[in-house]
Design an enzyme around this catalytic site. Structure first.
Site, mmCIF file in Angstrom:
data_model
loop_
_atom_site.group_PDB
_atom_site.id
_atom_site.type_symbol
_atom_site.label_atom_id
_atom_site.label_comp_id
_atom_site.label_asym_id
_atom_site.label_seq_id
_atom_site.Cartn_x
_atom_site.Cartn_y
_atom_site.Cartn_z
ATOM 1 N N CYS A 91 0.770 -1.251 0.000
ATOM 2 C CA CYS A 91 0.000 0.000 0.000
ATOM 3 C C CYS A 91 0.801 1.303 0.000
ATOM 4 O O CYS A 91 0.671 2.126 -0.901
ATOM 5 C CB CYS A 91 -0.917 0.030 1.221
ATOM 6 S SG CYS A 91 -1.886 -1.452 1.493
ATOM 7 N N HIS A 151 -2.048 6.842 4.737
ATOM 8 C CA HIS A 151 -0.942 5.876 4.761
ATOM 9 C C HIS A 151 0.368 6.439 4.200
ATOM 10 O O HIS A 151 1.144 5.724 3.559
ATOM 11 C CB HIS A 151 -1.324 4.583 4.007
ATOM 12 C CG HIS A 151 -0.609 3.380 4.578
ATOM 13 N ND1 HIS A 151 -0.673 2.120 4.008
ATOM 14 C CD2 HIS A 151 0.188 3.253 5.676
ATOM 15 C CE1 HIS A 151 0.051 1.284 4.713
ATOM 16 N NE2 HIS A 151 0.581 1.939 5.731
HETATM 17 CA CA CA Z 1 -3.251 -2.087 -0.607
#
Ligand code: CA
Length: 466
Positions: A91, A151
């Site tokens: 990610c 993130h």
């Molecule tokens: Ca992901």
């Protein structure tokens, strides 16, 4: 970084903080004067990111047990990339690459950020010396909003507000419950910087906020970064779908179907709002998934690709990727040459007539518009490279070299998209050339400081034992 300091920094690297669009100096970009529509009316820019979706899990990739009519409609209204990649199979590094237009290893963002407070990588995030797509578009006079999963760092100096975004609704860490706002935890849902007690199913809440952003800013150029955390774990579907997927026998995939359907319906609401406000023609909209499906964790499917999230095989890095801009791009085109999510920033910047980078800053993405309009017939990328710790891969035309731990494979993707036939013994010259290509790329990249320290500690420990 304080605002004044940041403005000074942007100026120093050639990113003007002016509101008027300026002629682009990007590689392959048309200038504002050449882009026609961009000259008369700058398009809105929307980037939609899904999380951990399988390559095979949308209708236009052949999915038959879950319907995704709204995601499919983006391909029907625009261009679908059959060789669309992200720059990492997990990610956070993918997002770091996408949001900067640069291989994230150039600035040491090779691994996921996190974990929760107290952990080794708590203070790791997208380096503040990097310029984001939001910085670029904001400098060109766009209002900028991020909705969903961030993130890119938990610490205050990594907050979207410090990275070019005017508005933020979402969470800062890598995953989140869909049915609990998480008040009182380290990772609450935030409006701006304030925790909120969100009651709606989280995917629906993100769709609601995306639609509201468009409503609020329909009369000015806007950039919306909509990063769903669907269909990442935890596996939680909205109650309204509890009887909808009885044809799916696998319980986990049944939940996955509900999570994916909620996202698809939310994307449908956003597309409908753009149409309702007569903005669709003048909106450049990307959809991309952030990494291959982790088939065991969420029952996603990547077939016919090999392997999953976290690997350098196609199942880790080749993703659903499409773009629409009805005012500029012909509908229903399928584009087969390799492209990568790093291309989103330069493409958006060119469409907006914005300067993205100046000085010696190396941009790895390219402006895709001349390729998609047919003006350029060559490959946007001669090579693509990936690296995550010990694992790496390189694609050069149709050949791909994959190194996973001690295993090395050479594949011809034109005849073997499933990477099942290793050609390294048959084609030693190709293998050598691919290794050389990778080493040249690798020599330009850096390793995060904490990773070097950890590697050194482990080596010292090992040495002491022997
Ligand atoms: Ca992901």
């Amino acid at each position: 970084m304080r605002n004044q300091t940041r403005r000074e920094f942007l100026k120093a690297i050639g990113l003007a903080a002016a509101s008027a669009p300026v002629v682009s100096i990007l590689q392959g970009c048309a200038s504002a004067g050449q882009t026609g529509r961009a000259e008369s009316k700058r398009p809105n820019i929307v980037v939609i990111i899904s999380d951990d979706m399988g390559y095979a899990d949308i209708g236009c990739h052949g999915c038959r047990d879950i319907a995704t009519p709204n995601i499919d409609s983006i391909a029907q209204n625009g261009v679908r990339f059959t060789n669309g990649y992200v720059s990492c199979p997990v990610c956070s590094p993918t997002r770091a690459g996408l949001i900067t237009g640069r291989y994230q290893q150039r600035f040491g963002h090779e691994y996921n950020t996190g974990p929760p407070p107290g952990g080794q990588r708590e203070h790791v995030g997208l380096p503040v010396t990097e310029v984001t797509i939001a910085d670029v578009l904001k400098s060109a006079g766009y209002v900028t909003g991020a909705v969903g999963k961030w993130h890119l760092g938990l610490s205050p100096h990594f907050h979207p507000f410090k990275r070019g975004f005017d508005e933020f609704f979402g969470f800062l860490h890598g995953n989140h419950s869909f049915i609990d706002a998480g008040l009182g935890t380290f990772n609450p849902i935030l409006r701006g910087t304030e925790p909120v007690d969100e009651k709606e199913y989280l995917t629906d809440a993100f769709s609601r906020e995306a639609v509201a952003f468009v409503e609020r800013h329909h009369d000015e150029p806007f950039f919306l970064y909509l990063a769903y955390n669907a269909v990442h774990t935890p596996m939680q579907a909205p109650q309204r779908y509890k009887d909808s997927f009885k044809h799916i026998t696998n319980q986990k995939r049944r939940i996955y179907a509900g999570m994916l359907t909620s996202m698809d319906e939310g994307i449908g609401k956003l597309l409908a709002k753009l149409r309702e406000l007569n903005l669709e023609e003048d909106t450049l909209l990307f959809f991309v998934n952030d990494n291959g499906g982790p088939t065991g964790a969420n029952a996603s499917r990547n077939d016919p690709l090999r392997a999953t999230k976290g690997t350098m095989y196609e199942g880790g890095v080749r993703v659903p990727f499409m773009v629409q801009w009805p005012g500029r791009l012909k509908a229903g085109r399928v584009y087969h040459n390799p492209v990568i999510a790093l291309d989103i920033l330069p493409t958006a910047a060119a469409a907006a007539g914005a300067v993205a980078f100046g000085g010696n800053r190396k941009l790895d993405g390219v402006n895709l518009l001349p390729y998609l309009t047919g003006k350029k017939k060559t490959l946007p990328h001669q090579t693509l490279c990936w690296r995550s710790g010990r694992n790496h891969a390189v694609r050069k035309k149709n050949f791909k070299l994959v190194k996973m731990g001690d295993e090395t494979g050479l594949f011809d993707l034109s005849s073997d998209v499933g990477e099942s036939k290793d050609l390294k013994a048959e084609k030693p010259d190709v293998l050598k050339d691919m290794e050389k290509t990778y080493e040249k790329w690798n020599s330009q990249m850096i390793e995060p400081a904490w990773s070097i320290q950890r590697r050194t500690r482990r080596a010292t420990k090992k040495k002491k034992k022997t």
